[in-house]
Design a protein around this motif. Structure first.
Motif, PDB file in Angstrom:
ATOM      1  N   PHE A 304      57.774  88.325  72.638  1.00  0.00           N
ATOM      2  CA  PHE A 304      57.190  87.354  73.266  1.00  0.00           C
ATOM      3  C   PHE A 304      57.101  86.077  72.395  1.00  0.00           C
ATOM      4  O   PHE A 304      57.184  86.119  71.012  1.00  0.00           O
ATOM      5  CB  PHE A 304      55.804  87.618  73.896  1.00  0.00           C
ATOM      6  CG  PHE A 304      56.094  88.481  74.897  1.00  0.00           C
ATOM      7  CD1 PHE A 304      56.396  88.188  76.295  1.00  0.00           C
ATOM      8  CD2 PHE A 304      55.721  89.759  74.813  1.00  0.00           C
ATOM      9  CE1 PHE A 304      56.717  89.340  77.169  1.00  0.00           C
ATOM     10  CE2 PHE A 304      55.945  90.909  75.667  1.00  0.00           C
ATOM     11  CZ  PHE A 304      56.480  90.717  77.051  1.00  0.00           C
ATOM     12  N   SER A 305      57.361  84.875  73.018  1.00  0.00           N
ATOM     13  CA  SER A 305      57.233  83.839  72.245  1.00  0.00           C
ATOM     14  C   SER A 305      55.807  83.319  71.398  1.00  0.00           C
ATOM     15  O   SER A 305      55.795  82.783  70.652  1.00  0.00           O
ATOM     16  CB  SER A 305      57.398  82.370  73.312  1.00  0.00           C
ATOM     17  OG  SER A 305      56.384  82.460  74.223  1.00  0.00           O
ATOM     18  N   ASP A 306      54.739  84.121  71.906  1.00  0.00           N
ATOM     19  CA  ASP A 306      53.543  83.887  71.094  1.00  0.00           C
ATOM     20  C   ASP A 306      53.292  84.675  69.983  1.00  0.00           C
ATOM     21  O   ASP A 306      52.338  84.949  69.276  1.00  0.00           O
ATOM     22  CB  ASP A 306      52.386  84.410  72.239  1.00  0.00           C
ATOM     23  CG  ASP A 306      52.424  85.713  72.927  1.00  0.00           C
ATOM     24  OD1 ASP A 306      53.232  86.443  72.377  1.00  0.00           O
ATOM     25  OD2 ASP A 306      51.514  85.923  73.636  1.00  0.00           O
ATOM     26  N   GLY A 307      54.522  85.640  69.747  1.00  0.00           N
ATOM     27  CA  GLY A 307      54.528  86.543  68.354  1.00  0.00           C
ATOM     28  C   GLY A 307      54.022  87.777  68.667  1.00  0.00           C
ATOM     29  O   GLY A 307      54.338  88.978  68.049  1.00  0.00           O
ATOM     30  N   THR A 308      53.629  88.191  69.676  1.00  0.00           N
ATOM     31  CA  THR A 308      53.395  89.619  70.338  1.00  0.00           C
ATOM     32  C   THR A 308      54.708  90.431  70.970  1.00  0.00           C
ATOM     33  O   THR A 308      55.582  89.818  71.018  1.00  0.00           O
ATOM     34  CB  THR A 308      52.212  89.728  71.449  1.00  0.00           C
ATOM     35  OG1 THR A 308      52.844  89.054  72.632  1.00  0.00           O
ATOM     36  CG2 THR A 308      51.082  88.951  70.961  1.00  0.00           C
ATOM     37  N   ASN A 309      54.653  91.424  70.893  1.00  0.00           N
ATOM     38  CA  ASN A 309      55.668  92.397  71.106  1.00  0.00           C
ATOM     39  C   ASN A 309      55.098  93.718  71.956  1.00  0.00           C
ATOM     40  O   ASN A 309      54.188  94.358  72.044  1.00  0.00           O
ATOM     41  CB  ASN A 309      56.827  92.801  70.211  1.00  0.00           C
ATOM     42  CG  ASN A 309      55.979  93.654  69.238  1.00  0.00           C
ATOM     43  OD1 ASN A 309      55.761  94.904  69.321  1.00  0.00           O
ATOM     44  ND2 ASN A 309      55.785  92.923  68.161  1.00  0.00           N
ATOM     45  N   ILE A 310      56.118  94.407  73.021  1.00  0.00           N
ATOM     46  CA  ILE A 310      56.007  95.671  73.838  1.00  0.00           C
ATOM     47  C   ILE A 310      57.077  96.454  73.621  1.00  0.00           C
ATOM     48  O   ILE A 310      58.119  95.931  73.428  1.00  0.00           O
ATOM     49  CB  ILE A 310      55.187  95.451  75.297  1.00  0.00           C
ATOM     50  CG1 ILE A 310      56.354  94.631  75.929  1.00  0.00           C
ATOM     51  CG2 ILE A 310      54.217  94.531  75.223  1.00  0.00           C
ATOM     52  CD1 ILE A 310      55.946  94.481  77.220  1.00  0.00           C
ATOM     53  N   VAL A 311      56.936  97.744  73.922  1.00  0.00           N
ATOM     54  CA  VAL A 311      57.945  98.686  73.708  1.00  0.00           C
ATOM     55  C   VAL A 311      57.844  99.303  75.311  1.00  0.00           C
ATOM     56  O   VAL A 311      57.028  99.895  75.750  1.00  0.00           O
ATOM     57  CB  VAL A 311      57.860  99.639  72.872  1.00  0.00           C
ATOM     58  CG1 VAL A 311      59.033 100.719  73.071  1.00  0.00           C
ATOM     59  CG2 VAL A 311      58.001  99.003  71.434  1.00  0.00           C
TER      60      VAL A 311
END
Length: 332
Positions: A304-311
């Motif tokens: 994501f653009s805010d620096g977070t991620n998910i799987v």
């Protein structure tokens, strides 16, 4: 950006390995002469085949993912149809004809393809098993290219004057780079919010790589001194890695919006080729090639653009290409 560039440079290693293998084989085949100035018979005799062909075919790359909690079990599916692909292939095979390495051969070949016409389709569902379609969009493939590199080592078993069998082992790298433009929204139901019809600014990319070893074999049937028919089969043990840039999604990171990975997948390659000599050591070749690569149970890492991620689960990824080829082979 540096991490993304490093991903794309991984093809350099197979190219370097190809040059090293070919150089070693040529050195062995060349033999040597004594230091006393008198000619000494080379340790090895051999012949070198160099070929080039042009192919026309169709291919399809597709993948689908589940939601992060597994429901829907198919949330989104992308299908890229290369309706018209032009493929240019070149390669060489060095065969040893005497000495301790008699009947052994090494092969290096690769091709690059260009998609002349194609389209993609993006579908999203609310319910399991592709139920309750809420979004469907179509777009055009633009500037897409295909690449493949293969290294092989084999041994010829001449059973008689008509049939030669050759078991082989090798390594292969396959790449499909897709770019989509000119999007059209066909279905848009909640939770989708896009308007129906054409939408501007689409320029998304999906770049896929398949790498790994393979085992296989080749059978050459000689009907006479003028007619050869070769049948080739390869079983691949490969891994899959892909990166995407979804340029219209402002909530996702760029240039890498998500990454797909699958380990321990498989693939098949089958080839039928006819060869006819047209002038001394020059031969004409006609062939049919089929390639299929398939992977299941991978991961979809979303950035994501805010620096977070998910799987989320990557259910499967598939690639198929069928092509007709015509070319020439010259034996040195």
């Amino acid at each position: 950006m540096g991490e993304y560039q490093n991903e794309r440079r991984r093809i350099t290693s197979p190219h370097l390995l190809a040059r090293m293998v070919l150089s070693l084989l040529l050195l062995n085949a060349g033999g040597s002469y004594g230091q006393d100035g008198y000619g000494v018979a080379p340790l090895y005799d051999g012949h070198l085949d160099v070929f080039v062909n042009v192919g026309y075919g169709t291919g399809q790359l597709d993948w689908n993912i589940a939601d992060t909690d597994g429901s829907p079990n198919v949330l989104s599916e992308l299908i890229y149809d290369a309706d018209q692909a032009i493929v240019v292939e070149a390669g060489t095979r060095l065969t040893i004809d005497s000495g301790p390495l008699d009947h052994w051969f090494g092969e290096v070949k690769g091709w690059i393809g260009f998609v002349e016409d194609g389209n993609s389709e993006d579908r999203d569902w609310n319910a399991d098993n592709r139920g309750d379609l809420f979004s469907l969009s179509q777009s055009e493939l633009s500037g897409d290219d295909l690449r493949r590199l293969s290294l092989a080592l084999g041994y010829e078993f001449p059973l008689n004057q008509y049939l030669t069998l050759s078991p082989m082992v090798g390594y292969a790298y396959s790449e499909q780079n897709t770019q989509v433009t000119n999007g059209v929204q066909i279905v848009s139901e909640p939770p989708a919010s896009g308007a129906l019809g054409p939408f501007d600014g689409l320029n998304s990319s999906y770049e896929a790589e398949w790498t790994g070893g393979w085992v296989g074999g080749e059978a050459v049937i000689s009907f006479s001194k003028l007619h050869d028919l070769s049948l080739r089969f390869e079983y691949h043990f490969t891994s899959y890695d892909a990166v995407a840039n979804w340029n219209l999604r402002t909530d996702l990171a760029h240039p890498v919006s998500f990454r797909h990975s699958i380990e321990d997948q498989y693939g098949l390659l089958a080839q039928v080729q006819y060869r006819y000599p047209v002038y001394q050591l020059l031969s004409l070749m006609l062939g049919v090639d089929y390639e299929m690569l398939k992977g299941e149970e991978g991961t979809d890492m979303i950035f994501f653009s805010d620096g977070t991620n998910i799987v989320s689960p990557l259910n499967e990824a598939n690639w198929e290409l069928l092509r007709l080829t015509i070319g020439a082979n010259y034996r040195f």
